[in-house]
Design a protein around this motif. Structure first.
Motif, PDB file in Angstrom:
ATOM      1  N   PHE A  90       0.858  -1.181   0.000  1.00  0.00           N
ATOM      2  CA  PHE A  90       0.000   0.000   0.000  1.00  0.00           C
ATOM      3  C   PHE A  90       0.896   1.233   0.000  1.00  0.00           C
ATOM      4  N   SER A  91       0.351   2.352  -0.397  1.00  0.00           N
ATOM      5  CA  SER A  91       1.143   3.576  -0.536  1.00  0.00           C
ATOM      6  C   SER A  91       0.794   4.583   0.560  1.00  0.00           C
ATOM      7  N   ILE A  92       1.775   5.400   0.888  1.00  0.00           N
ATOM      8  CA  ILE A  92       1.601   6.504   1.831  1.00  0.00           C
ATOM      9  C   ILE A  92       1.857   7.792   1.067  1.00  0.00           C
ATOM     10  N   ALA A  93       0.915   8.723   1.127  1.00  0.00           N
ATOM     11  CA  ALA A  93       0.992   9.940   0.321  1.00  0.00           C
ATOM     12  C   ALA A  93       1.964  10.955   0.918  1.00  0.00           C
ATOM     13  N   ARG A  94       2.258  11.961   0.135  1.00  0.00           N
ATOM     14  CA  ARG A  94       3.163  13.049   0.529  1.00  0.00           C
ATOM     15  C   ARG A  94       2.625  13.772   1.770  1.00  0.00           C
ATOM     16  N   ASN A  95       3.543  14.215   2.619  1.00  0.00           N
ATOM     17  CA  ASN A  95       3.263  14.980   3.843  1.00  0.00           C
ATOM     18  C   ASN A  95       2.623  14.142   4.946  1.00  0.00           C
ATOM     19  N   GLN A  96       2.528  12.820   4.761  1.00  0.00           N
ATOM     20  CA  GLN A  96       2.035  11.948   5.819  1.00  0.00           C
ATOM     21  C   GLN A  96       3.169  11.644   6.802  1.00  0.00           C
ATOM     22  N   HIS A  97       2.834  11.561   8.071  1.00  0.00           N
ATOM     23  CA  HIS A  97       3.831  11.289   9.108  1.00  0.00           C
ATOM     24  C   HIS A  97       3.968   9.783   9.329  1.00  0.00           C
ATOM     25  N   LEU A  98       5.210   9.358   9.582  1.00  0.00           N
ATOM     26  CA  LEU A  98       5.528   7.962   9.845  1.00  0.00           C
ATOM     27  C   LEU A  98       6.365   7.862  11.104  1.00  0.00           C
ATOM     28  N   ALA A  99       6.243   6.741  11.804  1.00  0.00           N
ATOM     29  CA  ALA A  99       7.068   6.480  12.980  1.00  0.00           C
ATOM     30  C   ALA A  99       7.681   5.096  12.840  1.00  0.00           C
ATOM     31  N   VAL A 100       8.967   4.984  13.142  1.00  0.00           N
ATOM     32  CA  VAL A 100       9.657   3.695  13.065  1.00  0.00           C
ATOM     33  C   VAL A 100       9.180   2.822  14.219  1.00  0.00           C
ATOM     34  N   SER A 101       8.697   1.621  13.887  1.00  0.00           N
ATOM     35  CA  SER A 101       8.186   0.722  14.922  1.00  0.00           C
ATOM     36  C   SER A 101       9.016  -0.541  15.090  1.00  0.00           C
ATOM     37  N   VAL A 119       4.848   2.898  10.990  1.00  0.00           N
ATOM     38  CA  VAL A 119       3.414   2.989  11.198  1.00  0.00           C
ATOM     39  C   VAL A 119       2.962   4.357  10.701  1.00  0.00           C
ATOM     40  N   SER A 120       1.874   4.369   9.950  1.00  0.00           N
ATOM     41  CA  SER A 120       1.369   5.605   9.361  1.00  0.00           C
ATOM     42  C   SER A 120       0.442   6.320  10.335  1.00  0.00           C
ATOM     43  N   GLU A 121      -0.023   7.492   9.929  1.00  0.00           N
ATOM     44  CA  GLU A 121      -0.963   8.246  10.760  1.00  0.00           C
ATOM     45  C   GLU A 121      -2.265   7.476  10.972  1.00  0.00           C
ATOM     46  N   GLN A 122      -2.627   6.651  10.007  1.00  0.00           N
ATOM     47  CA  GLN A 122      -3.853   5.872  10.116  1.00  0.00           C
ATOM     48  C   GLN A 122      -3.655   4.581  10.899  1.00  0.00           C
ATOM     49  N   GLY A 123      -2.445   4.336  11.389  1.00  0.00           N
ATOM     50  CA  GLY A 123      -2.181   3.144  12.184  1.00  0.00           C
ATOM     51  C   GLY A 123      -1.815   1.922  11.367  1.00  0.00           C
ATOM     52  N   ARG A 124      -1.562   2.061  10.079  1.00  0.00           N
ATOM     53  CA  ARG A 124      -1.199   0.924   9.239  1.00  0.00           C
ATOM     54  C   ARG A 124       0.304   0.665   9.333  1.00  0.00           C
ATOM     55  N   LEU A 125       0.655  -0.612   9.455  1.00  0.00           N
ATOM     56  CA  LEU A 125       2.050  -1.030   9.553  1.00  0.00           C
ATOM     57  C   LEU A 125       2.531  -1.555   8.208  1.00  0.00           C
ATOM     58  N   GLY A 126       3.773  -1.234   7.871  1.00  0.00           N
ATOM     59  CA  GLY A 126       4.347  -1.717   6.630  1.00  0.00           C
ATOM     60  C   GLY A 126       5.860  -1.682   6.680  1.00  0.00           C
ATOM     61  N   TRP A 127       6.492  -2.514   5.826  1.00  0.00           N
ATOM     62  CA  TRP A 127       7.948  -2.621   5.776  1.00  0.00           C
ATOM     63  C   TRP A 127       8.474  -1.977   4.497  1.00  0.00           C
ATOM     64  N   ILE A 128       9.702  -1.484   4.570  1.00  0.00           N
ATOM     65  CA  ILE A 128      10.340  -0.851   3.426  1.00  0.00           C
ATOM     66  C   ILE A 128      11.849  -0.914   3.612  1.00  0.00           C
TER      67      ILE A 128
END
Length: 310
Positions: A90-101, A119-128
């Motif tokens: 899934f994609s995270i748009a520009r200016n969205q905040h992320l936190a390393v979990s 983890v995104s502002e919406q609470g979704r977890l993803g790897w990169i």
């Protein structure tokens, strides 16, 4: 000799005006941004966190903001992606905040062994991949964001400024032969010359950091502060030079507006800004080829002798 003594006396007399300003600015440096140390949850995560904090300068809980169009995150574990199993993204748009979990080190990954879970502002977890993430994000700290913006556009902005100011000055000079310019037809103030010298020294020091202490600069990028007393000595010197630019710049503006009419003062200050921009370009680039060091010594000698011989 009397003129030199008069110039030095005037300079130190004027500097008394700015003692209060300098003291106030130095007091502000005594308060730096405090970043709470985050705790890890298990032994494996702690090892990876310490690895990144020591060598990559960020850790679990660090906050970023997306500054590219978007980034793609993988929903499954990175081992599945490395094993070429089917994964969702899934994609995270520009200016969205992320936190390393979380952090995962996969030596078998030939592209990038460091995987970061955010983890995104919406609470979704993803790897990169770490390299992919760092190319698309910037720390949320305003100083870090300014460093990123300035490092990408500084040469272009400085060149545009130099060209515009040079055109304005030439047009002005064609109508008024008595136009002032630092080093050529300068005013009776040492502050403009001092400001140019500080800019040249700061540009040289900045380029030296990029060449000889990139890891130190990278740490400052992730953990910036305007307090030179809480950082390593080499970074403290650089931040002190930035404060010196600010203090001397304020003194220059105040001195120029008292010595020149309003229209000439504005023209002089803009031309001084163009000269400082040109000095920054010359010394930040020439230092990368080790030419900047003798050039800096020659320029400082020229600037000081030019002022006192006038």
């Amino acid at each position: 000799m009397r003129n030199v003594y008069h110039a030095i006396s005037s300079m130190f007399h004027a500097m008394k005006i700015y003692h209060a300003i300098a003291a106030l600015l130095l007091l502000t440096t005594m308060t730096s941004c405090y970043r709470e140390r985050l705790h890890t949850f298990d032994e494996d995560t702690e090892k990876d966190t310490l690895f990144l904090e020591g060598s990559h300068h960020y850790s679990v809980g660090y906050n970023f903001v997306v500054n590219s169009d978007s980034i793609i995150l993988i929903s499954q574990q990175p081992e599945e992606h490395v094993s070429q199993l089917q994964t969702d993204s899934f994609s995270i748009a520009r200016n969205q905040h992320l936190a390393v979990s979380d952090i995962n080190i996969l030596p078998q990954d030939s592209i990038d062994s460091v995987w970061v879970q955010v983890v995104s502002e919406q609470g979704r977890l993803g790897w990169i991949h770490e390299k992919e993430m760092l190319a698309s994000v910037v720390p949320t700290d305003p100083i870090s964001q300014f460093i990123m913006f300035f490092s990408r556009t500084h040469v272009m902005l400085a060149m545009i400024l130099v060209v515009i100011m040079a055109a304005i000055y030439i047009m002005r000079l064609s109508t008024l032969k008595k136009s002032h310019l630092v080093h050529l037809r300068d005013i009776d103030s040492f502050y403009p010359t001092l400001l140019c010298i500080i800019v040249a020294c700061s540009a040289t020091f900045y380029a030296s950091l990029q060449m000889f202490a990139p890891d130190t600069w990278q740490h400052f990028y992730f953990h910036p502060s305007i307090n030179p007393f809480v950082m390593s000595p080499i970074l403290g010197v650089f931040i002190s030079s930035v404060w010196a630019m600010l203090i001397v710049g304020i003194a220059t503006v105040d001195d120029v507006r008292h010595k020149l009419p309003a229209e000439e003062a504005i023209l002089y200050l803009f031309s001084l800004l163009a000269v400082c921009s040109l000095l920054y370009i010359v010394f930040s680039i020439s230092t990368l080829y080790h030419i900047g060091y003798p050039l800096l010594g020659a320029y400082c000698y020229y600037a000081v002798t030019k002022y006192f011989r006038r």
